[in-house]
Design a protein around this motif. Structure first.
Motif, short mmCIF file in Angstrom:
data_model
loop_
_atom_site.label_atom_id
_atom_site.label_comp_id
_atom_site.label_asym_id
_atom_site.label_seq_id
_atom_site.Cartn_x
_atom_site.Cartn_y
_atom_site.Cartn_z
N GLN A 97 0.53 7.94 -0.02
CA GLN A 97 -0.88 7.54 0.48
C GLN A 97 -1.39 8.51 -0.99
O GLN A 97 -0.56 9.23 -1.79
CB GLN A 97 -0.82 8.95 1.43
CG GLN A 97 -1.54 8.48 2.60
CD GLN A 97 -1.76 7.61 3.27
OE1 GLN A 97 -2.50 6.87 2.86
NE2 GLN A 97 -0.67 7.00 4.55
N PRO A 98 -1.81 7.46 -1.56
CA PRO A 98 -3.37 6.78 -0.94
C PRO A 98 -2.31 6.06 -1.65
O PRO A 98 -1.13 5.42 -2.23
CB PRO A 98 -3.75 6.55 -1.90
CG PRO A 98 -3.81 7.44 -2.30
CD PRO A 98 -2.66 8.14 -2.64
N LYS A 99 -2.61 4.19 -0.97
CA LYS A 99 -1.65 3.17 -0.70
C LYS A 99 -1.21 2.55 -2.24
O LYS A 99 -0.69 1.79 -2.76
CB LYS A 99 -1.90 1.68 0.71
CG LYS A 99 -1.09 1.87 0.87
CD LYS A 99 -1.32 0.95 2.00
CE LYS A 99 -1.14 0.28 3.20
NZ LYS A 99 -1.28 -0.42 4.46
N LYS A 108 6.16 6.70 3.05
CA LYS A 108 5.47 5.85 2.94
C LYS A 108 4.20 6.76 1.84
O LYS A 108 3.68 8.03 1.92
CB LYS A 108 4.00 5.86 3.93
CG LYS A 108 4.66 3.74 4.21
CD LYS A 108 3.86 3.52 5.84
CE LYS A 108 5.00 3.91 6.93
NZ LYS A 108 4.46 3.80 7.67
N TYR A 153 9.53 3.27 2.66
CA TYR A 153 8.82 2.34 3.28
C TYR A 153 9.47 1.53 3.80
O TYR A 153 10.02 0.77 3.73
CB TYR A 153 7.92 1.43 2.08
CG TYR A 153 7.06 0.55 2.24
CD1 TYR A 153 5.54 0.55 2.46
CD2 TYR A 153 7.54 -0.78 1.70
CE1 TYR A 153 5.27 -0.81 2.45
CE2 TYR A 153 7.13 -1.27 2.38
CZ TYR A 153 5.78 -1.77 2.15
OH TYR A 153 5.09 -3.16 2.45
#
Lengths: 179, 244
Positions: free
Chosen positions: B59-61, B57, A88
């Motif tokens: 997922q889901p946020k 990242k 991130y």
């Protein structure tokens, strides 16, 4: 020297802990598999498989998520030349002054929401630039949803015929390849 | 019928192993192209494949943790992995195994280095023959090392069973089904030494003394597996160097 996670490398009096190692109770252990590098009493490991890190000077592919008058916000997706996705990162800031050599009055003339761009990171705080021939939009769509085709230095919509002035990268469209 | 099955004859087990012997193990790292790290492992008749993705990242946020990475572990058995077709998808058993295995791995992964990211581990059981959770954990830790994810050490897992009053290492299916107890262990190994126990489950009953003996037996087996895990990673990198 090849090491494996958990291997004892030395005590904290001997070395400073660098990348890929960790310190516990005054002892330094390896955290990743790779080669040991000792430089200026700093011990670090060059990992066999690196986790991408976005730093100053890197070329990155991003997606425009917000366009304001004086800046745009860009989500960083991938480093150019690296297939692995990075962890991130916060949204990167693209100020109007970093779009073109000329004065930019309104960023939305050059970029729009959901554009895919290729850009360069210019400082540690994730400020990016698209100045230069190679940087800029590599994939975009017209507001009507049609495909934009490059005609000379302008983008023309194949559906509604509107032309669009954008900051286009030399890799626009299918011409882009991983360098 | 069950009484007729003799699991230990003259101190040897059904497949000819001694009580403290492991099944043959084969480990191969980096077998999947699209995964960031992967591992194929065979432990006797167990065949498992592990894949690691991330840190990436979330997922889901909304699952993202702003202080550290989240670890997700999915243990799944293929419908063809057991004799009678298993209904595909997660069930009570696989959800539980996923949870305990994830907790074992979470204790060694340096999550604080990757805030708001996720590390996803997927383990598929292609063929099961008792102790598949231990095989999966071994495969997952090799895959994590292959992915280059910073860890304090490595997780090595092995099971001990009690069969006809004897403690046996790394039970196979018959021993698991007709034995008195099954105790899977996972150890946190650092610098070739066992630092702590990361997972301990128990099915059946053993006395306190037997449990302590079982720990010693498992430690011995875990050290052997640790060497193989290490070899698998080192072998992969050595080969790559030659190619260059």
């Amino acid at each position: 020297m090849e090491v494996f996670p958990g291997d004892y490398l030395g005590c904290s009096e001997e070395f400073l802990a660098g990348e890929g190692v960790y310190e516990e109770d005054g002892k330094i252990y390896a955290a990743v598999a790779g080669k040991v590098i000792v430089k200026d009493r700093k011990i670090s490991i060059k990992p066999e498989k690196e986790i991408p890190k976005i730093e100053k000077g890197d070329e990155v592919i991003g997606k425009v998520v917000d366009v304001k008058k004086k800046f745009a916000l860009v989500e960083l997706l991938k480093k150019v030349n690296m297939n692995r996705s990075p962890p991130y990162y916060d949204l990167a800031l693209l100020p109007a002054s970093e779009i073109s050599e000329k004065f930019v009055e309104d960023v939305s003339e050059f970029l729009s929401h959901e554009d895919i761009i290729i850009c360069k990171v210019i400082d540690e705080n994730l400020r990016i630039s698209i100045k230069g021939r190679d940087y800029g939009v590599i994939k975009t769509k017209c507001s009507c949803g049609g495909e934009l085709v490059l005609e000379e230095d302008k983008l023309k919509c194949s559906k509604c015929g509107k032309t669009n002035r954008k900051k286009i990268s030399s890799y626009y469209g299918g011409a882009f390849e991983w360098r | 019928m069950q009484e007729e099955v003799k699991l230990i004859v003259d101190g040897r087990r059904l497949d000819g192993r001694l009580p403290d012997e492991l099944r043959p193990i084969k480990i191969e790292a980096g077998v999947l192209k699209n995964a960031d790290g992967s591992c194929y492992l065979e432990m006797g008749k167990n065949k498992v494949m592990a894949a690691v993705y991330g840190p990436r990242k979330v997922q889901p946020k909304h699952l993202a943790d702003p202080t550290q990475a989240i670890v997700r572990y999915r243990y799944n058995m293929a419908p063809f992995s057991v004799e009678e077709r298993k209904r595909p998808g997660p069930d009570r058993r696989s959800v539980e195994i996923s949870k305990v295995s994830r907790e074992a791995l979470e204790s060694i992964i340096m999550k604080e280095l990757f805030p708001r990211s996720s590390i996803d581990i997927f383990v598929e059981v292609l063929q099961a023959d008792a102790g598949s959770r231990t095989a999966c954990l071994n495969a997952a830790s090799v895959a994590l090392v292959d992915a280059g994810i910073p860890m304090k050490g490595i997780i090595t897992s092995v099971a001990v069973a009690k069969v006809e009053g004897v403690l046996v290492l790394d039970p196979m299916k018959e021993e698991d089904n007709y034995g008195e107890a099954d105790i899977p262990f996972a150890f946190f190994i650092r610098n070739g030494k066992i630092e702590s126990i990361a997972l301990l489950q128990m099915d059946g009953r053993v006395s306190k003394e037997e449990l302590l003996q079982a720990v010693e037996l498992a430690k011995k087996g875990a050290m052997e597996i640790y060497k193989l895990q290490r070899e698998a990673i080192m072998k992969k990198y050595k080969v790559e160097e030659v190619e260059e």
